[in-house]
Design an enzyme around this catalytic site. Structure first.
Site, PDB file in Angstrom:
ATOM      1  N   ASN A  87      38.144  46.034  34.302  1.00  0.00           N
ATOM      2  CA  ASN A  87      38.662  46.456  35.244  1.00  0.00           C
ATOM      3  C   ASN A  87      39.342  45.368  36.079  1.00  0.00           C
ATOM      4  O   ASN A  87      39.848  45.459  37.008  1.00  0.00           O
ATOM      5  CB  ASN A  87      38.210  47.615  36.210  1.00  0.00           C
ATOM      6  N   HIS A 107      52.494  49.928  32.857  1.00  0.00           N
ATOM      7  CA  HIS A 107      52.221  49.682  31.758  1.00  0.00           C
ATOM      8  C   HIS A 107      53.360  49.406  30.594  1.00  0.00           C
ATOM      9  O   HIS A 107      53.224  49.532  29.488  1.00  0.00           O
ATOM     10  CB  HIS A 107      51.143  50.595  31.133  1.00  0.00           C
ATOM     11  N   HIS A 139      45.875  44.570  41.827  1.00  0.00           N
ATOM     12  CA  HIS A 139      44.443  44.652  41.899  1.00  0.00           C
ATOM     13  C   HIS A 139      44.240  44.130  43.377  1.00  0.00           C
ATOM     14  O   HIS A 139      42.953  44.276  43.834  1.00  0.00           O
ATOM     15  CB  HIS A 139      43.828  43.558  40.972  1.00  0.00           C
ATOM     16  N   ARG A 167      50.140  43.108  37.591  1.00  0.00           N
ATOM     17  CA  ARG A 167      48.604  43.284  37.673  1.00  0.00           C
ATOM     18  C   ARG A 167      47.981  42.674  38.745  1.00  0.00           C
ATOM     19  O   ARG A 167      46.943  43.436  39.501  1.00  0.00           O
ATOM     20  CB  ARG A 167      47.969  43.287  36.318  1.00  0.00           C
TER      21      ARG A 167
END
Ligand code: HEM
Ligand SMILES: *[C@@H]1O[C@H](CO)[C@@H](O)[C@H](O)[C@H]1NC(C)=O
Ligand SMILES: *[C@@H]1O[C@H](CO)[C@@H](O)[C@H](O)[C@H]1NC(C)=O
Ligand SMILES: *[C@@H]1O[C@H](CO)[C@@H](O)[C@H](O)[C@H]1NC(C)=O
Ligand SMILES: *[C@@H]1O[C@H](CO)[C@@H](O)[C@H](O)[C@H]1NC(C)=O
Length: 324
Positions: free
Chosen positions: A92, A193, A66, A62
């Site tokens: 977020n 995910h 990002h 993640r």
């Protein structure tokens, strides 16, 4: 049989033809002279670290995502493991402190082995790649040579560009096409995910006040055990079947209406994405190939190369005199 499974185990998951074009300035052998051990150092460290903490794999994947609306490690600026846990982060922008700690340790190991020649952005790309594989996913090569940004200025726009978890497919496609990704990339990358957790507030609008009719009812009842009302502070796993295993079960969840976030489940209700979800649900190799391809594509979005930016000695602060 033994020979056969041995060969399968060591066959490269991804063949050369499956990679997207390499951006000018990056290369698969970038550190061959300046830090030939870089990939071994990162993998050996993470093998142990992820064995001790399976959730670290999700955190690192993640973190790289990002960073990668412009992969220049600006996601790390003004953020340390201690600060991260204290940040009042919007849905977020939640990042696991353990992932930031791992980056610090990798920075130190690489500084000691080679001097500060490997960029923090490359550390993030390699760490995410290794996390995928160490959690059971495909092994793939990632081009290196990214430089680190010296300013956090662009970061606000990046964060604002993230689609919220309540997004429909139109909103998701709008967000990803802006950065050069397509519908297959969207579905394949959402497959990340298959690992990790989400806070209740990222999806509890699907349970309260009224239950989302697209959600399997037994799945919904079980979720309410973790998130008994709106705005609770609990978390739950994203992939209900195999939460710590990088596999294609996320897509099996979606086919069974057991996707956690709205932005997950809509991939199976929208005509533009349903077929891709259905294919990945029955063909893990197809998912692995697409995922690796799309990760390499994502890892090259708006990178700094050559003499742009710098190589940050400490991943969390620009070097002295670089003028952020
Ligand atoms: C396409 C739009 C996406 C949306 C709307 C989205 C949204 C989210 C949300 C809301 C969470 C839970 C955060 C929380 O509540 O704390 C999450 C977790 C996660 N996301 Fe995504 N995501 C998207 C794409 C991606 C992509 C492309 C990747 C990586 C390639 C990714 C990797 C992850 C991982 C690994 C976690 C679990 C993190 C952990 O357990 O620490 N996501 N995402
Ligand atoms: C993400 O968080 C930022 C900072 O709080 C906020 O301005 C932005 O609107 C959020 N974006 C989405 C899509 O939720
Ligand atoms: C999808 O989401 C966008 C942005 O939130 C909204 O304007 C649009 O009406 C939605 N489309 C559908 C078909 O629900
Ligand atoms: C949090 O979720 C777990 C299961 O995921 C559940 O056992 C626990 O009761 C929940 N805690 C709260 C405060 O709702
Ligand atoms: C949940 O939190 C949001 C944002 O803080 C707030 O707008 C909403 O009214 C809260 N809902 C409930 C049911 O407490």
């Amino acid at each position: 049989m033994v020979v056969c499974s041995f060969l399968l185990l060591f066959a490269p998951a991804i063949s050369a033809g499956d990679y997207p074009p390499t951006v000018r300035g990056l290369s698969y052998s970038f550190y061959r002279r300046s830090c030939p051990q870089v990939e071994i150092i990162v993998r050996n460290f993470l093998r142990q670290a992820i064995r001790n903490d399976a959730g670290l794999a999700a955190g690192l994947i993640r973190l790289h995502f990002h960073d990668c609306f412009g992969c220049d490690a600006s996601v790390l600026l003004k953020r340390t493991a201690t600060e991260a846990s204290e940040l009042d982060a919007p849905p977020n922008e939640t990042i696991r402190p353990s992932a930031l700690t791992a980056v610090t340790k990798l920075r130190t190991l690489l500084n000691n082995a080679c001097g500060a020649v490997v960029s923090c952005a490359d550390i993030l790309a390699l760490a995410a790649r290794d996390a995928v594989h160490l959690a059971g996913g495909p092994d793939y090569d990632v081009p290196l040579g990214r430089r680190d940004g010296v300013t956090i200025a662009a970061r606000e726009h990046v964060v604002a560009a993230f689609p919220p978890p309540s997004s429909n497919v139109t909103a998701l496609l709008n967000a990803v096409t802006k950065i050069g990704l397509d519908v297959t990339d969207l579905v394949a990358l959402s497959g990340a995910h298959t690992l990790g957790i989400s806070r209740c507030i990222s999806f509890d609008d699907r349970l309260f006040p009224t239950q989302d009719s697209s959600m399997d009812s037994r799945f919904a009842s079980n979720l309410k055990l973790s998130c008994p009302a709106k705005n609770t502070t609990n978390t739950t796993v994203i992939d209900v079947r195999t939460p710590n295993m990088f596999d294609n079960k996320y897509y099996v969840d979606l086919v069974n209406h057991q996707g956690l976030l709205t932005s997950d489940q809509v991939l199976f209700s929208d005509d533009r994405t349903r077929g891709i979800v259905a294919r990945f649900a029955v063909d893990q190799s197809a998912f692995f190939r697409s995922f690796a391809f799309s990760m390499v594509k994502m890892a090259q979005i708006q990178v700094l190369t050559g003499v742009q930016g710098e190589i940050r000695v400490n991943c969390f602060v620009p070097n002295a005199g670089s003028g952020s």
